[in-house]
Enzyme design. Structure first.
Site, PDB file in Angstrom:
ATOM      1  N   GLU A   1      21.624 -21.022 -12.149  1.00 55.92           N
ATOM      2  CA  GLU A   1      22.408 -20.861 -10.825  1.00 55.92           C
ATOM      3  C   GLU A   1      23.519 -19.964 -10.472  1.00 55.92           C
ATOM      4  O   GLU A   1      24.217 -19.737 -10.173  1.00 55.92           O
ATOM      5  CB  GLU A   1      22.744 -21.487  -9.297  1.00 55.92           C
ATOM      6  CG  GLU A   1      23.031 -22.955  -9.376  1.00 55.92           C
ATOM      7  CD  GLU A   1      22.878 -23.916  -9.829  1.00 55.92           C
ATOM      8  OE1 GLU A   1      21.591 -23.156 -11.189  1.00 55.92           O
ATOM      9  OE2 GLU A   1      23.070 -25.395  -9.909  1.00 55.92           O
TER      10      GLU A   1
ATOM     11  N   LYS B   1      29.010 -15.593   3.704  1.00 57.63           N
ATOM     12  CA  LYS B   1      29.592 -14.894   4.254  1.00 57.63           C
ATOM     13  C   LYS B   1      29.207 -13.143   3.746  1.00 57.63           C
ATOM     14  O   LYS B   1      28.580 -12.406   5.008  1.00 57.63           O
ATOM     15  CB  LYS B   1      31.506 -14.248   4.214  1.00 57.63           C
ATOM     16  CG  LYS B   1      32.252 -13.377   4.934  1.00 57.63           C
ATOM     17  CD  LYS B   1      32.818 -13.906   5.929  1.00 57.63           C
ATOM     18  CE  LYS B   1      33.814 -13.948   6.782  1.00 57.63           C
ATOM     19  NZ  LYS B   1      34.192 -14.564   7.980  1.00 57.63           N
TER      20      LYS B   1
ATOM     21  N   ASP C   1      31.675 -13.776  12.636  1.00 59.18           N
ATOM     22  CA  ASP C   1      30.709 -14.681  12.355  1.00 59.18           C
ATOM     23  C   ASP C   1      30.715 -15.430  13.660  1.00 59.18           C
ATOM     24  O   ASP C   1      29.464 -15.507  14.379  1.00 59.18           O
ATOM     25  CB  ASP C   1      31.426 -15.904  11.574  1.00 59.18           C
ATOM     26  CG  ASP C   1      32.019 -15.933  10.230  1.00 59.18           C
ATOM     27  OD1 ASP C   1      31.357 -15.092  10.164  1.00 59.18           O
ATOM     28  OD2 ASP C   1      32.630 -16.119   9.856  1.00 59.18           O
ATOM     29  N   SER C   2      31.342 -15.293  14.438  1.00 60.29           N
ATOM     30  CA  SER C   2      30.711 -15.660  16.259  1.00 60.29           C
ATOM     31  C   SER C   2      30.966 -15.199  17.188  1.00 60.29           C
ATOM     32  O   SER C   2      29.538 -14.753  17.620  1.00 60.29           O
ATOM     33  CB  SER C   2      32.638 -16.207  16.784  1.00 60.29           C
ATOM     34  OG  SER C   2      33.459 -15.247  17.039  1.00 60.29           O
TER      35      SER C   2
ATOM     36  N   GLY D   1      23.168 -33.375  -8.855  1.00 57.00           N
ATOM     37  CA  GLY D   1      23.550 -34.356  -8.738  1.00 57.00           C
ATOM     38  C   GLY D   1      24.831 -34.878  -9.229  1.00 57.00           C
ATOM     39  O   GLY D   1      25.168 -34.838 -10.593  1.00 57.00           O
TER      40      GLY D   1
ATOM     41  N   CYS E   1      19.499 -30.058 -13.755  1.00 55.89           N
ATOM     42  CA  CYS E   1      20.051 -30.893 -13.977  1.00 55.89           C
ATOM     43  C   CYS E   1      19.684 -32.479 -13.771  1.00 55.89           C
ATOM     44  O   CYS E   1      19.397 -32.900 -14.148  1.00 55.89           O
ATOM     45  CB  CYS E   1      21.423 -30.507 -13.571  1.00 55.89           C
ATOM     46  SG  CYS E   1      23.160 -31.680 -14.266  1.00 55.89           S
ATOM     47  N   TYR E   2      20.280 -33.233 -12.785  1.00 55.17           N
ATOM     48  CA  TYR E   2      20.006 -34.216 -11.816  1.00 55.17           C
ATOM     49  C   TYR E   2      18.929 -34.265 -11.619  1.00 55.17           C
ATOM     50  O   TYR E   2      18.137 -35.476 -12.225  1.00 55.17           O
ATOM     51  CB  TYR E   2      20.868 -34.651 -11.299  1.00 55.17           C
ATOM     52  CG  TYR E   2      20.754 -35.876 -10.707  1.00 55.17           C
ATOM     53  CD1 TYR E   2      21.705 -37.527 -10.994  1.00 55.17           C
ATOM     54  CD2 TYR E   2      19.600 -36.911 -10.180  1.00 55.17           C
ATOM     55  CE1 TYR E   2      21.100 -38.432 -10.320  1.00 55.17           C
ATOM     56  CE2 TYR E   2      19.166 -37.657  -8.860  1.00 55.17           C
ATOM     57  CZ  TYR E   2      19.839 -38.527  -8.883  1.00 55.17           C
ATOM     58  OH  TYR E   2      19.492 -39.608  -8.766  1.00 55.17           O
TER      59      TYR E   2
ATOM     60  N   HIS F   1      22.673 -25.310 -15.738  1.00 51.06           N
ATOM     61  CA  HIS F   1      22.080 -24.354 -13.973  1.00 51.06           C
ATOM     62  C   HIS F   1      22.619 -23.122 -13.766  1.00 51.06           C
ATOM     63  O   HIS F   1      22.910 -22.044 -14.794  1.00 51.06           O
ATOM     64  CB  HIS F   1      24.035 -25.066 -13.491  1.00 51.06           C
ATOM     65  CG  HIS F   1      24.214 -26.050 -13.117  1.00 51.06           C
ATOM     66  ND1 HIS F   1      23.598 -27.025 -12.473  1.00 51.06           N
ATOM     67  CD2 HIS F   1      24.682 -27.341 -14.024  1.00 51.06           C
ATOM     68  CE1 HIS F   1      24.354 -27.994 -11.860  1.00 51.06           C
ATOM     69  NE2 HIS F   1      24.793 -28.152 -13.514  1.00 51.06           N
TER      70      HIS F   1
ATOM     71  N   SER G   1      35.546 -15.381  18.095  1.00 49.43           N
ATOM     72  CA  SER G   1      37.099 -15.472  17.557  1.00 49.43           C
ATOM     73  C   SER G   1      37.912 -13.918  17.266  1.00 49.43           C
ATOM     74  O   SER G   1      38.597 -13.786  17.148  1.00 49.43           O
ATOM     75  CB  SER G   1      37.100 -16.147  16.449  1.00 49.43           C
ATOM     76  OG  SER G   1      36.177 -15.497  15.802  1.00 49.43           O
ATOM     77  N   GLY G   2      36.932 -12.927  17.989  1.00 49.83           N
ATOM     78  CA  GLY G   2      37.092 -11.623  16.889  1.00 49.83           C
ATOM     79  C   GLY G   2      36.190 -11.372  15.728  1.00 49.83           C
ATOM     80  O   GLY G   2      36.502 -10.335  15.152  1.00 49.83           O
ATOM     81  N   GLY G   3      35.708 -12.694  15.082  1.00 51.65           N
ATOM     82  CA  GLY G   3      35.368 -12.646  14.112  1.00 51.65           C
ATOM     83  C   GLY G   3      33.993 -12.259  13.999  1.00 51.65           C
ATOM     84  O   GLY G   3      33.102 -12.052  15.106  1.00 51.65           O
TER      85      GLY G   3
END
Ligand code: XMP
Length: 513
Positions: free
Chosen positions: A172, A369, A228-229, A55, A82-83, A170, A224-226
């Site tokens: 990650e 992605k 994701d959608s 954080g 960390c935090y 960290h 949208s053509g991408g």
């Protein structure tokens, strides 16, 4: 059957999502919760482990993020990062102080308790990545010191009886190269994960989730053509079949012939309820004389909503809207914390449901992605569509610097098609994240045959990236650059130069506007 999962509690770190993603990469499902989660809520979720993220603040600051102490006492293994380490330390009576020297970046870590399960199969001397101003002075009672650095007296500690573990660095981030091993040790050896989670389980969970929420209602999905959608729409279709209605607003600013391809995939392959609205003239009309990038984005976003709403109103009984929001959209549009800057307004995030009073479905919201691509492949979307490069919602309008005219759109579409073709037939295609042309608002003098020309340059933008939040310019072989340049200059009238953009993100962005 209850899905095995590790919950990451977000204490405000910019890396929270990355932690969840790393755990998923270890084939263990992971989700994020806010600090609002109660002891009872956590008990009901039955995670096999909990990670408290880092954080930005200091545990002593007023209003600094906290989780209920009872969560630490559920007997579920916990890893504080960390935090998260400061928080656990303080909860058990340790003292967190401001470090004499804040540690940012690489640090040499020395493991003083090499038998610690977290450091199984790891060297006692390691390089880790730190980012903190506070340190825990010494481990609280019941905890044993596991690792230190020169500036950090407690870089790792554990209380195995209580199943509490914590690290200051960290694990990650990729700058802690062995960090994923530590997370693996936590997930498998401390939490006892079986590692059976795959994208298939995500699909099953997402489809069931949509089905339960939606029941017999109808869903609207803007295409949208991408990828994701498209992936969102296919998930929704698997969940509710014909109760899904897809609307594709074609703003005329897509790649050459891409709108037709989108229509084909939806109608032929997925046989979805699909409607394409040809609105090119309308969008270009609204964009006339507009030069400012944010105004272009806003206009396109607003117009998109209007067209979409007009179409949606023709449908009855729609209660839900499915959107392909993915994690980078969430942080880039809204900022991670309250004070983060909005870099670009993405027209595909938010907006629609507020105005239309529809309930929002965002099944991909937690994914990056490349994870969305895995989901799409799992759903049977053809590879050539899955690996198509991302394309921004406002399309060519933000790749044409200055005013957008139908002629300029055509020039850029033609140049872009050549870029795509040349790269697709080269060996480097698989390594590229995104490639496109930019049409700037300048002209230069050239000579063709014996004639003077005065034409536009096309700026080639080709980047490598895995997360789209950072990117580097691609090292393209000269021969490929040469063929792209030759073809554009020969085949696209009005273009007499090609330049290559050699900027990384940050400080530049991938798109020019
Ligand atoms: P930037 O230019 O911010 O782009 O580095 C990061 C990624 O986001 C894409 N992008 C968009 N995608 N709607 C989208 O769906 C948008 O408004 C938008 N703007 C940028 C960009 O192409 C890149 O992949």
């Amino acid at each position: 059957m209850q899905q095995e999962k590790i919950i990451v509690v977000d204490l405000g770190s910019q890396y929270t999502q990355l932690i969840a993603r790393r755990i998923r990469e270890l084939d263990v499902y992971s989700e994020i919760r806010t600090t609002d989660i109660t002891v009872e809520g956590m008990r009901k979720e039955k995670p096999i482990g909990i990670i408290l993220s880092g954080g930005p603040g200091s545990v002593y600051e007023f209003g600094s993020p906290e989780v209920e102490k009872g969560i630490l006492e559920l007997g579920i293994p916990i890893l504080g990062i960390c935090y998260g380490l400061h928080f656990i330390g303080r909860m058990y009576g340790g003292k967190v102080i401001s470090a004499k020297a804040a540690e940012y970046g690489k640090a040499e870590l020395h493991v003083v308790a090499p038998d610690s399960i977290l450091f199984k199969n790891l060297n006692p001397d390691l390089i880790c990545w730190m980012s903190h101003g506070d340190v825990l002075k010494s481990p609280p009672r019941g905890f044993r010191l596991v690792a230190q650095t020169y500036h950090t007296p407690v870089a790792a500690m554990e209380n195995t009886r209580r199943k509490l573990y914590a690290v200051q660095f960290h694990p990650e981030v990729t700058h802690t190269p062995w960090g994923v091993e530590l997370l693996r040790n936590f997930a498998y050896d401390v939490c006892g994960a079986s590692g059976t989670w795959r994208m298939a389980s995500f699909i099953e969970g997402a489809v069931n989730g949509i089905r339960e929420k939606v029941a017999s209602a109808q869903i609207l999905c803007g295409i949208s053509g991408g990828i994701d959608s498209l992936t969102t729409a296919v998930l929704a279709q698997q969940a509710v079949g014909d109760q899904l209605y897809c609307i594709f607003v074609d703003h005329g600013l897509m790649r050459l012939n891409e709108a037709d391809q989108v229509e084909r995939v939806f109608k032929k392959q997925f046989r979805a309820n699909f409607r394409r609205v040809n609105a090119a003239r309308r969008f270009l009309g609204k964009l006339r004389d507009v030069k400012n990038p944010e105004r272009k984005r806003k206009i396109i976003g607003r117009e998109f909503i209007r067209v979409f709403e007009e179409e949606a109103q023709k449908l009855k009984n729609i209660k839900f809207i499915a959107q392909g929001t993915i994690y980078p959209d969430v942080i880039e549009s809204h900022g991670v914390g309250k004070h983060a800057h909005v870099i670009k307004s993405h027209h595909n995030v938010g907006g629609l449901p507020k105005q239309m009073k529809l309930k929002l479905l965002e099944p991909l919201r937690d994914l990056f992605k490349d994870e969305v691509r895995k989901v799409a492949l799992g759903l049977g979307v053809p590879e050539r569509v899955v690996y198509r490069q991302p394309f921004p919602g406002p399309g060519m309008a933000i790749r044409i610097i200055g005013t957008v005219t139908p002629r300029k759109v055509k020039i850029l579409q033609l140049a872009d098609a050549i870029i795509q073709e040349e790269l697709a037939s080269s060996e480097i295609y698989a390594d590229i994240g995104q490639a496109f042309g930019v049409l700037p608002d300048i002209k230069s003098v050239g000579v063709m045959g014996d004639r003077r020309t005065y034409g536009y340059p096309i700026i080639l933008r080709i980047v490598t990236t895995t997360d789209w939040m950072t990117a580097d310019w691609a090292r393209i072989p000269y021969t490929v650059l040469e063929s792209i340049s030759n073809r554009i200059i020969n085949e696209v009238p009005e273009v007499n130069r090609v330049a290559y953009d050699i900027s990384s993100k940050p400080p530049a962005t991938i798109e020019w506007e």
